[in-house]
Design a protein around this motif. Sequence first.
Motif, short mmCIF file in Angstrom:
data_model
loop_
_atom_site.label_atom_id
_atom_site.label_comp_id
_atom_site.label_asym_id
_atom_site.label_seq_id
_atom_site.Cartn_x
_atom_site.Cartn_y
_atom_site.Cartn_z
N GLY A 112 0.82 -1.22 0.00
CA GLY A 112 0.00 0.00 0.00
C GLY A 112 0.85 1.25 0.00
O GLY A 112 1.76 1.39 -0.81
N GLU A 113 0.56 2.14 0.96
CA GLU A 113 1.30 3.41 1.00
C GLU A 113 2.77 3.22 1.36
O GLU A 113 3.57 4.14 1.23
CB GLU A 113 0.65 4.37 2.00
CG GLU A 113 -0.65 4.92 1.47
CD GLU A 113 -1.30 5.88 2.45
OE1 GLU A 113 -0.73 6.14 3.52
OE2 GLU A 113 -2.40 6.35 2.12
N ASN A 114 3.11 2.05 1.83
CA ASN A 114 4.52 1.76 2.14
C ASN A 114 5.26 1.11 0.97
O ASN A 114 6.37 0.62 1.15
CB ASN A 114 4.62 0.86 3.38
CG ASN A 114 4.12 1.57 4.61
OD1 ASN A 114 4.35 2.77 4.77
ND2 ASN A 114 3.42 0.85 5.47
N SER A 115 4.62 1.10 -0.19
CA SER A 115 5.34 0.61 -1.37
C SER A 115 6.66 1.36 -1.49
O SER A 115 6.71 2.57 -1.35
CB SER A 115 4.50 0.89 -2.64
OG SER A 115 5.33 0.83 -3.79
N GLN A 118 6.71 4.15 -3.90
CA GLN A 118 5.76 5.25 -3.69
C GLN A 118 6.37 6.57 -4.14
O GLN A 118 7.42 6.97 -3.63
CB GLN A 118 5.39 5.32 -2.20
CG GLN A 118 4.27 6.26 -1.86
CD GLN A 118 2.91 5.75 -2.35
OE1 GLN A 118 2.64 4.57 -2.30
NE2 GLN A 118 2.09 6.65 -2.84
N GLY A 119 5.72 7.20 -5.09
CA GLY A 119 6.16 8.52 -5.56
C GLY A 119 7.40 8.50 -6.45
O GLY A 119 7.85 9.54 -6.90
N GLN A 147 0.26 2.77 -11.37
CA GLN A 147 -0.74 3.08 -10.33
C GLN A 147 -0.66 2.07 -9.19
O GLN A 147 -0.65 2.43 -8.01
CB GLN A 147 -2.16 3.05 -10.91
CG GLN A 147 -2.49 4.29 -11.72
CD GLN A 147 -3.78 4.12 -12.53
OE1 GLN A 147 -4.38 3.05 -12.54
NE2 GLN A 147 -4.18 5.17 -13.22
N GLY A 150 2.12 2.63 -6.87
CA GLY A 150 2.09 3.90 -6.13
C GLY A 150 3.15 4.86 -6.63
O GLY A 150 3.49 5.83 -5.96
N GLN A 152 5.11 7.48 -9.50
CA GLN A 152 4.68 8.69 -10.21
C GLN A 152 4.80 8.46 -11.71
O GLN A 152 5.86 8.05 -12.21
CB GLN A 152 5.58 9.86 -9.81
CG GLN A 152 5.22 11.15 -10.51
CD GLN A 152 6.36 12.16 -10.48
OE1 GLN A 152 7.44 11.90 -10.00
NE2 GLN A 152 6.12 13.32 -11.03
#
Length: 183
Positions: A112-115, A118-119, A147, A150, A152
């Motif tokens: 999730g957000e801890n991928s 991420q970004g 996507q 996570g 960019q």
Amino acid sequence: MRIIVLSSSPNKDGLTAACARAAIEGARREGAQASEIRINDSDIGMCRACGNGWGTCRDEHRCKVEDGFQKVHQDIVGSDALVLVTPVYWGEMSESAKALTDRLRRCEASAGENSRLQGKPIIAVAAAGDSGNGLVSCLASMERLIQHLGAQRFDMISVNRWNRPYKLSTIMESAAGMARGLR
Ligand SMILES: Cc1cc2nc3c(=O)[nH]c(=O)nc-3n(C[C@H](O)[C@H](O)[C@H](O)COP(=O)(O)O)c2cc1C
């Protein structure tokens, strides 16, 4: 700053290879440490969908299948940005790109957000060297991948044999722009 260019064609001197070279040149121009990983030479097998569909990827965010994936996964996680270049096969990513990204997605999307991506900026390049058909569907699957990770979506670039000369310049400029943005 470290940028990894993942190329996924068996052909060492085709359109995909030219796209990868252009990305490396652009990134290096802006001072990035850019290198290519040829997925076809990296001994990465397909996902085995362990258990009832999930293995260690879901809870431990690592793949338990020991092959070349482990090293490439580490390199990807340790990079600041990525360029993923695939030839268009049947309107999709190549088999080697799929093998890598299927396993990568399982390990990282499940965090999730801890991928660890991420970004992280990614440039996706789809190179369709024949009819040019299937570019859009290939890019669409690359967009879904970005996507899920996570990451960019820095740029999505299509290349065919008619637009090759100016699209190689586009890839170079895109990689240079991404590297500049990381300074
Ligand atoms: C199995 C296979 C399927 C392909 N499917 C498509 C396609 O759907 N659309 C297209 O324009 N080109 C297609 N091609 C052509 C490749 O996109 C083209 O050869 C591309 O330039 C391959 O990259 P390379 O130059 O690095 O080998 C296909 C090639 C192969 C081998």
